[in-house]
Design an enzyme around this catalytic site. Structure first.
Site, PDB file in Angstrom:
ATOM      1  N   THR A  83      32.217  12.235  19.168  1.00 49.11           N
ATOM      2  CA  THR A  83      33.470  12.988  19.012  1.00 49.11           C
ATOM      3  C   THR A  83      33.756  13.245  17.543  1.00 49.11           C
ATOM      4  O   THR A  83      34.345  14.266  17.195  1.00 49.11           O
ATOM      5  CB  THR A  83      34.656  12.266  19.679  1.00 49.11           C
ATOM      6  N   ASP A  84      33.346  12.332  16.660  1.00 48.94           N
ATOM      7  CA  ASP A  84      33.455  12.599  15.223  1.00 48.94           C
ATOM      8  C   ASP A  84      32.572  13.781  14.824  1.00 48.94           C
ATOM      9  O   ASP A  84      32.988  14.653  14.048  1.00 48.94           O
ATOM     10  CB  ASP A  84      33.038  11.364  14.428  1.00 48.94           C
ATOM     11  N   ILE A  85      31.350  13.788  15.339  1.00 51.39           N
ATOM     12  CA  ILE A  85      30.413  14.867  15.016  1.00 51.39           C
ATOM     13  C   ILE A  85      30.946  16.209  15.517  1.00 51.39           C
ATOM     14  O   ILE A  85      30.938  17.218  14.799  1.00 51.39           O
ATOM     15  CB  ILE A  85      29.027  14.587  15.626  1.00 51.39           C
ATOM     16  N   GLY A 130      33.841  17.324  13.353  1.00 46.51           N
ATOM     17  CA  GLY A 130      33.356  17.811  12.066  1.00 46.51           C
ATOM     18  C   GLY A 130      32.778  19.210  12.169  1.00 46.51           C
ATOM     19  O   GLY A 130      33.002  20.057  11.285  1.00 46.51           O
TER      20      GLY A 130
END
Length: 383
Positions: free
Chosen positions: A168-170, A173
């Site tokens: 989810t961070d990727i 981003g």
């Protein structure tokens, strides 16, 4: 050769993964990225490990190339004033502080856009800057659980599973990078910037794609299918005599080829398997039949045979096998850069292949405050 975003200047107040991943991509594309941390360093990933290479964290190194590092204490009046002076020279500001933090510091969008109306201001938070969860802290693991991603990952025996990376961070981003570039293009028409409000929760839910669509159409809550596909059969892993292989039959024509390859042409005309909807309804029957065949030979045998028949397939590779893969090496997906502390750092290269403005690695992941003097000399601002 100049990068595609060579003229763009980014002030990066983010840390950990989503924001730094976004700004690394912008830096790879040629933007000048200034990473701002508190004196002594405030990006937690600098200390996440092991492994470390001569004190440099592998986690920090993976998302911070093509940036310069300066230290500014945002808790002081001097630090806040420094940001206000710098922002006059920058196109983009990105941060991932909790909702309301930048406003309390006097560095919210309204305050900074009044200084630089062309500013593109990107906020990344766990749950967004609006709604009942806006003040909740949001970490990738929590978001994977809440978003439904974990409910569809794993199988009925394993229970809910997270992905092996902070996906989810990727995703966030990547969305931030897309949004920033869209805002830059729009600014070329309007002459003014805008604010982007990105959340990990929104980004994770957007990744439900066909699984959410299945629910909307059927009203049935999706179940964990392990390595099987919700809408396509056979599209899964099969045990071989010495391991596993991924078979991805995407249409009826490919299924016919598969039937010929395994010496079972009658499966192609079997009423249970003739079309993909038939195969989805009878997935357990077909999977058992195919499994009994695939387990009779080694992975390499089936891989070579599938390639010969034009059937999409692939082995399940470990990371050491991935870095030796001839296709990835032919595509230049592994690279190195020199770090003044760590020495030679190996890293994943950018997947972006631009013909006229190729991605380049111009800067190593910087040490804390490595470019303080450079910033003072370039912008005439005392830190």
């Amino acid at each position: 050769m100049p990068g595609a975003l060579e003229q763009i200047k980014v002030l990066d107040l983010s840390r950990v993964l989503a924001g730094p991943f976004c700004t690394m991509i912008l830096g790879d594309l040629g933007a000048e990225v200034i990473k701002v941390e508190a004196p002594g360093g405030s990006d937690d990933t600098r200390k996440w490990g092991p492994p470390f290479q001569k004190g440099v964290s592998s986690y920090y190194a993976c998302t911070n190339r093509n940036k310069k590092s300066v230290t500014i204490d945002l808790k002081t009046d001097r630090g806040k004033e420094t940001i206000k002076q710098l922002i006059q020279h920058f196109d983009v500001l990105i941060h991932n502080f909790k909702t309301g933090t930048m406003e309390r510091l006097g560095l919210g969008y309204e305050a900074l856009s009044s200084i630089n109306p062309r500013l593109i201001y990107c906020s990344i938070t766990g749950f967004g800057e609006t709604g009942p969860y806006k003040h909740f802290p949001g970490y990738d693991f929590i978001i994977q659980g809440m978003s439904g991603l974990m409910s569809i990952t794993g199988d009925e025996v394993s229970g809910p599973q997270k992905t092996g990376v902070a996906i989810t961070d990727i995703l966030t981003g990547l969305y931030a990078c897309i949004g920033i570039q869209a805002a830059i293009i729009e600014r070329n028409r309007s002459g003014i910037g805008q604010k982007l409000d990105l959340s990990l929760y929104d980004s994770a839910v957007s990744a439900l794609v066909n699984i959410a669509s299945n629910y909307f159409m059927s009203g049935e809550v999706p179940k964990r299918l392990g390595n099987e596909h919700a809408n396509i059969v056979p599209y899964q892993t099969f045990q071989t005599s010495d391991g596993e292989i991924v078979i991805a039959v995407g249409n009826d024509y490919q299924f016919g080829k598969l039937c010929s390859m395994i010496g079972k042409p009658e499966y192609k005309t079997d009423e249970r398997f003739r079309t993909n909807p038939d195969r989805v309804r009878n997935r357990q029957i077909l999977s058992k039949l195919l499994q009994s065949i695939f387990q009779s030979k080694q992975t390499a045998f089936w891989y070579e045979k599938c390639i010969a028949y034009g059937i999409p397939c692939g082995p399940i590779q470990t990371i050491d096998e991935v870095v030796k893969d001839p296709q990835l090496n032919a595509r230049g997906m592994f690279t190195e850069c020199f770090h003044p502390t760590a020495g030679t750092l190996k890293m994943i290269a950018s997947p972006l292949k631009l013909s006229r403005t190729p991605v380049t690695i111009r800067h190593h992941p910087p040490n804390v405050g490595e470019h303080n003097e450079w910033l003072e000399q370039t912008y005439g601002i005392k830190l």
